[in-house]
Design a protein around this motif. Structure first.
Motif, PDB file in Angstrom:
ATOM      1  N   THR A 196      47.084 101.058   5.909  1.00 44.03           N
ATOM      2  CA  THR A 196      47.554  99.917   6.700  1.00 44.03           C
ATOM      3  C   THR A 196      46.380  99.022   7.078  1.00 44.03           C
ATOM      4  O   THR A 196      46.454  97.788   6.963  1.00 44.03           O
ATOM      5  CB  THR A 196      48.267 100.414   7.977  1.00 44.03           C
ATOM      6  OG1 THR A 196      49.377 101.216   7.604  1.00 44.03           O
ATOM      7  CG2 THR A 196      48.735  99.257   8.830  1.00 44.03           C
ATOM      8  N   TYR A 238      48.733 100.973  -0.762  1.00 49.28           N
ATOM      9  CA  TYR A 238      49.732 101.156   0.294  1.00 49.28           C
ATOM     10  C   TYR A 238      51.004 101.765  -0.302  1.00 49.28           C
ATOM     11  O   TYR A 238      51.550 102.735   0.218  1.00 49.28           O
ATOM     12  CB  TYR A 238      50.032  99.809   0.948  1.00 49.28           C
ATOM     13  CG  TYR A 238      50.882  99.872   2.192  1.00 49.28           C
ATOM     14  CD1 TYR A 238      50.311 100.163   3.426  1.00 49.28           C
ATOM     15  CD2 TYR A 238      52.248  99.623   2.149  1.00 49.28           C
ATOM     16  CE1 TYR A 238      51.078 100.203   4.579  1.00 49.28           C
ATOM     17  CE2 TYR A 238      53.021  99.667   3.298  1.00 49.28           C
ATOM     18  CZ  TYR A 238      52.434  99.957   4.514  1.00 49.28           C
ATOM     19  OH  TYR A 238      53.200 100.001   5.657  1.00 49.28           O
ATOM     20  N   SER A 240      54.339  99.595   9.167  1.00 47.70           N
ATOM     21  CA  SER A 240      53.963 101.009   9.135  1.00 47.70           C
ATOM     22  C   SER A 240      54.596 101.769  10.288  1.00 47.70           C
ATOM     23  O   SER A 240      54.984 102.936  10.141  1.00 47.70           O
ATOM     24  CB  SER A 240      52.439 101.147   9.180  1.00 47.70           C
ATOM     25  OG  SER A 240      51.863 100.566   8.032  1.00 47.70           O
ATOM     26  N   MET A 271      47.334 103.960  15.133  1.00 45.08           N
ATOM     27  CA  MET A 271      47.279 102.770  14.295  1.00 45.08           C
ATOM     28  C   MET A 271      46.919 101.545  15.109  1.00 45.08           C
ATOM     29  O   MET A 271      46.246 100.638  14.616  1.00 45.08           O
ATOM     30  CB  MET A 271      48.622 102.544  13.617  1.00 45.08           C
ATOM     31  CG  MET A 271      48.704 103.200  12.260  1.00 45.08           C
ATOM     32  SD  MET A 271      50.055 102.499  11.310  1.00 45.08           S
ATOM     33  CE  MET A 271      51.419 102.745  12.422  1.00 45.08           C
ATOM     34  N   THR A 292      51.650  94.081   9.478  1.00 45.07           N
ATOM     35  CA  THR A 292      51.482  95.311   8.720  1.00 45.07           C
ATOM     36  C   THR A 292      51.665  96.515   9.627  1.00 45.07           C
ATOM     37  O   THR A 292      52.261  97.534   9.240  1.00 45.07           O
ATOM     38  CB  THR A 292      50.068  95.359   8.090  1.00 45.07           C
ATOM     39  OG1 THR A 292      49.690  94.061   7.666  1.00 45.07           O
ATOM     40  CG2 THR A 292      50.030  96.305   6.919  1.00 45.07           C
ATOM     41  N   TYR A 293      51.142  96.384  10.860  1.00 43.68           N
ATOM     42  CA  TYR A 293      51.306  97.461  11.839  1.00 43.68           C
ATOM     43  C   TYR A 293      52.787  97.712  12.114  1.00 43.68           C
ATOM     44  O   TYR A 293      53.240  98.860  12.141  1.00 43.68           O
ATOM     45  CB  TYR A 293      50.562  97.082  13.120  1.00 43.68           C
ATOM     46  CG  TYR A 293      50.813  97.998  14.283  1.00 43.68           C
ATOM     47  CD1 TYR A 293      50.444  99.336  14.229  1.00 43.68           C
ATOM     48  CD2 TYR A 293      51.429  97.532  15.441  1.00 43.68           C
ATOM     49  CE1 TYR A 293      50.672 100.180  15.296  1.00 43.68           C
ATOM     50  CE2 TYR A 293      51.659  98.372  16.515  1.00 43.68           C
ATOM     51  CZ  TYR A 293      51.281  99.695  16.434  1.00 43.68           C
ATOM     52  OH  TYR A 293      51.519 100.526  17.498  1.00 43.68           O
TER      53      TYR A 293
END
Lengths: 195, 195, 195, 195
Positions: free
Chosen positions: D92, D108, D49, D21, D45-46
Motif C-alpha cells: 500500500t 499490489y 486497503s 497502515m 489507497t489506505y
C-alpha cells in the motif's frame, strides 16, 4: 489463577511483534522492479522471523492447552520469553541490512538461543507447577528437538565469524525442523527422544 | 458491567505499549560489534521499562481477579492508568538518548510516579465499589509497598539534579522490589505493613 | 452471529489507535527542560485524542452490552466507525504541529464529526436489528447529546477559519460533556432529551 | 484444539495491520489545504486497503463461525494467510507514492492474489478437517466469487503494464464485489455458482 488472560496477553504481544516487523521494511526507493532488489534480503529475513514467531505462537498455544493454572513464577517466565521475542524485530532489522556481516548474524542467533532457553525455562516452570506426571511432562519428554535447536543456534553463532551463509542455513534448518515435521520427522524424533 | 472487556482492552493496550517500545531502538549504524555500543544504554532502559510494564500487567491481572464488576468511575480510572503507561515509551526514548542528563531522568520518574498514583486511584475505586470488607481491600491492606514505591520515585526525581545515577539505581530498586520478593521480602513487608 | 468477536476486534483496533499515537510524539531535541516546550502542544493534543478514543471505547462498550447479536450491516457499520477513528492519529499529528493554522483545526473537527456520524449509523443499525422497543433504543432516546456534539463539531469546523482557539475550546468542551457528566449534567440532559 | 485462540490471534494480527497502515500516511508538509493534496492518493489507497482487510476479517469471522476445531495444518494455513495480509501495508505504501507506475500496481495485485490463494488454501484445509458434508463446504460451494476475484487480480497484474488505471479500477471492483452484494448481486452469484 486462570490461564486465559496469560494466553490473551501473549497472543497480543506475539501478534504485535509479528506485525510491526513489516514496519521496518523500507519502502523501495524508486518505482522500478530493480528498486525492489535491495528490499529482497530484508523481505527474506522478514519471512524467516515471521516463521519463527509463528512457531513460537504455535508451540505456546499447544503448551497452554495442557496448562490448567498458572502461578507468579510462570507469569514472569512467560514475560521473560516475550522479552526475547520482542527483540526479534530489532535483530531482524540489523541482519536484513548487513549483507552477511558476522556480528548481525551472530546476534540474530543469540536472540533465538535466548528465546529458546527462556521457552525451556517457562516449560520447566509449568511442569514443576503441574507435576512430572502431567500431560505436558509426558509430551515434552527429554525435549530432544528443543535441545537440538539450541545446539544448532550455538553452532550458528560460532560459525557466523567466517561462515555466515552456513549460519543462515542453520537458522532456516531449525525453522523447517519445527514447521515441516508434522508426520515423518516427528515420528523419527519421537523414537529417538523416547517420548 | 462485566470485567472481561476491561481486562481485554487493558491487556491490548499494555501489550502494544510493551511491544512498540522496541520500535524506538535505533538500528546500529554499522555492522561491527562496536556499533552496538551506543544502542546498549537504550537496550538497558528498554529492559527496565519492559520490566515495569510487566509488573503493571501482573498486578493489574491480580487486582482484576478479585474484581467482580466495574462501573463508570473504574473504567475511567483504568483509562487514566493506561494513559500514563502509554507515556512510558516516550520517556524511555528520551532517557535512553540523554546520557545521564537530569531532566530526562526526572521526567522518567515523574511518569512512573503518575502511573503509581493512577494505579492507587484505580485500586481505591475498585475497593469503594466492592466494599472495604472485600478480598481486594484485605489483600491491599495499608499498601506499604505502593506507598514506599511512590516515596522512592519522589526521591529519585529530586536526586536527578546532581545524583542521576542514584535516581536510576532507585528505579531499578523499585522494579526489583516488585519482581523479586515473591518469598522472603514479601513476607517481611507483610509483617511490616500488617496485611 | 455472536457479538464477542466484534467486541474483541474493536477493542484491538481502538487499543492500537490509542497507543500508536504516542509514537507520533517527537523525542525532545535536547536534554534540557526547554526542549520539552515544543513537545507540549503535541502532548496536549495527544491527551485530547486519548480522551476522545477513551470515550468511544467506553460508549462502544456500553452499546455492545445491550447488543445480543450482530448482522452483516452492523459489522460494516462498525468497520466504518473504526476507519474514522483510525484517522485520529493522523489529524492529531497534523494539528499538533500546526500552531493554530485553520485547516488542521478544521480537519480534526471533520474527522471527529465523521466518527460521530458513523457511530450514530452503527447505533441505528443495531437498533434496527434489535427493534425499536429494545433496551438500546430506550437508552439512546432522542440522542440529544449525540446531536449536540455533532452540531458543536460543525460549529468548530466553521470557526476554525479565524477563531481557531474557540474551535479547540469546543473540542475540549465536547470531550468534557462525555467524560464528566456522570451525575448532574447527565441527569439534566436526560430531562431535556426525555430519555 | 479449540478455535477461540486462533480467532483471537487472527483478530489481533488483522487489527494491528489495519491500524498501523495509518502510520505510513505522511504528515502534510505545510498547514494549508494544498499540503493535503499529495496525501490524498495515499489516503485513497489506505481506504482501499482498509476495506480489503475489513473484508478478510469479515469472511474469516464467518468461516470460523462454522469451524468446530482446528489442527496443525489449519494453524499454519492461517499463519500463511496472515503473512500475506501483513504485506498489505508495505505494498500500500509503495503504491500510494508511485503515481501510477506499473510495478507498484502489479505488486499490489500480486499480494492480493497471494492472500486470496492462501485464503482458499485455509478454507480447503478447514473443509478437509470437517468433511465435505460440513456446513462450510455447503456454504462455499464451487466458490465462484473467490475464483472470479483471483482471475480479476491476475488480469489486473497483467494490465498494470500500460493500463494501470484499469488495474486500479479492478482492485476497487473486487472490493465492491465483496462489500456491496449483501442482497441482489449475492443472489445472482448464488444462482450462477449453484451454491
Amino acid at each position: 489463577m486462570k490461564t486465559s488472560r496469560l494466553e490473551a496477553f501473549s497472543d497480543g504481544v506475539i501478534a504485535i511483534i509479528i506485525t510491526i516487523m513489516v514496519l521496518s521494511l523500507r519502502k523501495p526507493a524508486g518505482t522500478e522492479l530493480e528498486s525492489l532488489r535491495p528490499v529482497l534480503p530484508e523481505l527474506l529475513t522478514y519471512v524467516l522471523s515471521f516463521v519463527y514467531l509463528g512457531i513460537y505462537w504455535n508451540n505456546h498455544h499447544h503448551m497452554l492447552l495442557v496448562t490448567r493454572s498458572v502461578n507468579g513464577a510462570i507469569l514472569w517466565a512467560n514475560l521473560h520469553l516475550l522479552f526475547w521475542l520482542s527483540l526479534i524485530p530489532f535483530v531482524t532489522g540489523w541482519l536484513a541490512e548487513s549483507h552477511g556481516a558476522p556480528w548481525p548474524i551472530a546476534l540474530y542467533g543469540a536472540v533465538l538461543l535466548a528465546a529458546a532457553i527462556s521457552y525451556t525455562v517457562l516449560q520447566a516452570q509449568i511442569i514443576r507447577h503441574h507435576g512430572s506426571d502431567s500431560p505436558l511432562a509426558a509430551a515434552v519428554g527429554r525435549d530432544f528437538k528443543g535441545k537440538l535447536s539450541m545446539a544448532m543456534y550455538a553452532a550458528a553463532i560460532a560459525l557466523a565469524f567466517g561462515f555466515g551463509w552456513i549460519s543462515e542455513g542453520i537458522y532456516v534448518a531449525v525453522a523447517l525442523l519445527w514447521v515441516i515435521p508434522d508426520r515423518r520427522i516427528e515420528a523419527v524424533l519421537r523414537d529417538v527422544s523416547g517420548t
